[in-house]
Design an enzyme around this catalytic site. Structure first.
Site, PDB file in Angstrom:
ATOM      1  N   LYS A   1     -39.946  14.295  11.742  1.00  0.00           N
ATOM      2  CA  LYS A   1     -39.289  13.152  12.384  1.00  0.00           C
ATOM      3  C   LYS A   1     -39.675  13.139  13.866  1.00  0.00           C
ATOM      4  O   LYS A   1     -39.749  14.211  14.495  1.00  0.00           O
ATOM      5  CB  LYS A   1     -37.769  13.286  12.221  1.00  0.00           C
ATOM      6  CG  LYS A   1     -36.980  12.102  12.777  1.00  0.00           C
ATOM      7  CD  LYS A   1     -35.477  12.232  12.480  1.00  0.00           C
ATOM      8  CE  LYS A   1     -34.673  11.060  12.993  1.00  0.00           C
ATOM      9  NZ  LYS A   1     -33.222  11.164  12.703  1.00  0.00           N
ATOM     10  N   SER A  54     -30.903   7.160  10.489  1.00  0.00           N
ATOM     11  CA  SER A  54     -32.059   6.941  11.327  1.00  0.00           C
ATOM     12  C   SER A  54     -33.328   7.629  10.839  1.00  0.00           C
ATOM     13  O   SER A  54     -34.408   7.293  11.313  1.00  0.00           O
ATOM     14  CB  SER A  54     -31.760   7.432  12.742  1.00  0.00           C
ATOM     15  OG  SER A  54     -31.536   8.830  12.747  1.00  0.00           O
ATOM     16  N   SER A  87     -27.586  10.475   9.161  1.00  0.00           N
ATOM     17  CA  SER A  87     -28.994  10.065   9.195  1.00  0.00           C
ATOM     18  C   SER A  87     -29.964  10.843   8.324  1.00  0.00           C
ATOM     19  O   SER A  87     -31.127  10.453   8.221  1.00  0.00           O
ATOM     20  CB  SER A  87     -29.508  10.102  10.630  1.00  0.00           C
ATOM     21  OG  SER A  87     -29.096   8.951  11.307  1.00  0.00           O
TER      22      SER A  87
HETATM   23  N1  GLN Z   1     -25.859   5.584  11.701  1.00  0.00           N
HETATM   24  C1  GLN Z   1     -25.182   6.444  12.614  1.00  0.00           C
HETATM   25  C2  GLN Z   1     -25.399   5.941  14.025  1.00  0.00           C
HETATM   26  O1  GLN Z   1     -25.944   4.909  14.157  1.00  0.00           O
HETATM   27  C3  GLN Z   1     -25.654   7.862  12.446  1.00  0.00           C
HETATM   28  C4  GLN Z   1     -26.973   8.102  13.058  1.00  0.00           C
HETATM   29  C5  GLN Z   1     -27.428   9.514  12.928  1.00  0.00           C
HETATM   30  O2  GLN Z   1     -26.911  10.278  12.113  1.00  0.00           O
HETATM   31  N2  GLN Z   1     -28.382   9.891  13.765  1.00  0.00           N
HETATM   32  O3  GLN Z   1     -25.058   6.556  14.974  1.00  0.00           O
END
Ligand code: GLN
Length: 488
Positions: free
Chosen positions: A76, A151, A175
């Site tokens: 990532k 994400s 995410s």
């Molecule tokens: N969707 C959540 C956010 O927008 C979690 C994102 C994540 O776990 N990095 O913060």
């Protein structure tokens, strides 16, 4: 080759049936063919990948290979990797070539794995659909009109489309698990502190945790063995004896007590997801598990609590991107304050700006007690709910996401709808617990459904055991999207 498990790949590499250079080239060719439509990778560097593959081949020839030596892994783009562009999905870092390796990257390098490239992600890991990336949205390999989740959406799409053997993700509120669910792959967020955050670009430091994403629980165990471990450069890294996360994979599930939180099967859950999850629970009963209803009474507060705490921490963490130290600097500006303002205004996207504004607001004098402090107190209650529930069960199960993958653009104008994508995952981060998602069927629209498994603190081996036994009895995890089927 593209459907082989990590163990199988390791065996063919050690038996010299294929070299790491050949395997890496096969993946690079496949990426060249399929990635333009999916946009799962944002940085590739063929020369660097092949140089690592050549070094791996030498190790294989010398007989000092590990489980992962020579295996191509995607990273990532939140992990700093020396000499690689590391953008975190943001214009702010569009020109940042990292001078050092994150702990996770150096663990994979030490194991002799090949870095195949950097995967697309929501900007600074803020999002649930991968649409906030400066580099454009990622498409779901099961249906290119749909999101892959976020994400870690680039990673999830890359694994689902067989564009890497396995990959890494990070999970602040869901995410790893939510994109794993939406793309039909397996993903695990470890207990907070098990994997070092050193060199992982910080979003909300008390919640961020890196973890593996792959095609099976067995693969995740091997990856976690490489990723986990104490690192003195991260003050929240836990000093514990090394564990073999694959040690319990083969244990039968007789007597496993599964807790089903009543709040996870209530209003808001789509019926097709509920059906697939219930069928998975029925399968677990056949495998010898027993089921008990549990309650997480404060879980309904997890999304509002998270959207106070995560932006608060983000507003602090992102203050380092000021146009001076590294990253984007506005080309034209007046005085110093103007340079900061213009650089940040140009470098950050809308969602990141929204979080910075919320974060500075809840931390400001006069609102701190009403929002930030209050959220911290509820966070404690949410964690206590899990402690109480785990008195009655060994693992908790439920849906990972309230629906299957939604259409691109469907929620991008409605932040609250987008935030609700993580309604079942966020409490796990607030409590610091380990959680994972594994494929457990398909919804009404033929999109994958994920089963979430939540473990007690340091319960990774137990969760992986439960996931692996299910994957021995079912084949949801080995289904491949149409169009990604051709193999070599
Ligand atoms: N969707 C959540 C956010 O927008 C979690 C994102 C994540 O776990 N990095 O913060």
């Amino acid at each position: 080759m593209f459907n082989s498990s990590l163990r199988q790949l390791g065996a063919v590499l050690r038996a010299k049936k294929i070299s790491s250079v050949e395997l890496t080239q096969l993946y690079l060719d496949r990426i060249a063919r399929l990635n333009p439509a999916l946009n799962a990778y944002i940085t590739l560097d063929q020369e660097k990948s092949l140089a690592q593959a050549r070094a791996a081949d030498e190790r294989l020839a010398n007989g000092d290979a590990t489980d992962l030596t020579g295996i191509p892994i995607a990273q990532k783009d939140i992990f700093c990797a020396r000499g690689w562009l590391t953008t975190c999905g943001s214009k702010m870092l569009h020109n940042f070539v990292s001078p050092y390796d994150a702990h996770v990257i150096s663990q994979f390098n030490d194991a002799g794995a090949v870095n195949l490239g950097k995967t697309n992600m929501d900007e600074f890991a803020m999002g649930s659909s991968n649409e906030t990336s400066y580099y454009g949205a990622v498409k779901n390999p099961w249906d290119e009109s749909r999101v892959p989740g976020g994400s870690s959406g680039g990673t999830a799409a890359a694994v689902a489309a067989r564009l890497c053997a396995a990959a890494t993700g990070t999970d602040t509120g869901g995410s790893i698990r939510q994109p794993a669910a939406l793309c039909g792959i397996s993903g695990l967020k470890p207990t907070y502190g098990v994997v070092s955050r050193y060199g992982m670009i910080a979003f909300a430091s008390s919640l961020d945790q890196a973890g593996p994403m792959g095609r099976s629980a067995e693969d995740l165990a091997l990856l976690l063995n490489t990723m986990a471990g104490f690192d003195e450069r991260d003050s929240t890294s836990l000093q514990r004896d090394r564990e073999d996360y694959a040690r319990d994979l083969a244990q039968p599930l007789d007597g496993l007590r599964i807790g089903l939180p009543r709040e996870f099967f209530a209003e808001g859950l789509s019926s097709d997801v509920a059906q697939a999850v219930e069928a998975a629970i029925a399968e677990y009963k056949k495998l010898g598990a027993t089921v008990v209803e549990v309650s997480l009474p404060n879980s309904g507060l997890s999304v509002p609590v998270y959207y106070v705490l995560a932006p608060a921490e983000a507003s602090s963490n992102l203050s380092r991107f000021d146009g001076v130290r590294y990253g984007h600097r506005a080309p034209d500006y007046g005085d110093l304050a103007d340079m900061y303002e213009k650089s940040r205004a140009q470098g950050f996207g809308a969602e990141v700006k929204r979080r910075i504004m919320i974060g500075t607001y809840v931390l400001s004098h006069g609102y701190y007690d009403a929002y930030y402090l209050q959220a911290q107190k509820i966070r404690r209650l949410i964690a206590q709910d899990f402690t109480d529930a785990f008195r009655q069960c060994d693992v908790i199960m439920g849906p990972t996401s309230p629906s299957t993958a939604f259409k691109l653009g469907e929620k991008s104008d409605d932040p609250v709808q987008m935030y609700l994508s993580d309604i079942y995952t966020i409490a796990v981060n607030l409590a610091g617990l380990p959680g994972m998602s594994i494929p457990c069927g398909f919804g009404a629209d033929n999109m994958p459904v994920g089963l979430q498994i939540i473990g007690n603190y340091f319960g990774e081996a137990r969760m992986l055991n439960a996931a692996h036994q299910y994957q021995l009895a079912t084949d949801w995890h080995s289904r491949t999207p149409q169009g990604c089927k051709e193999t070599t």
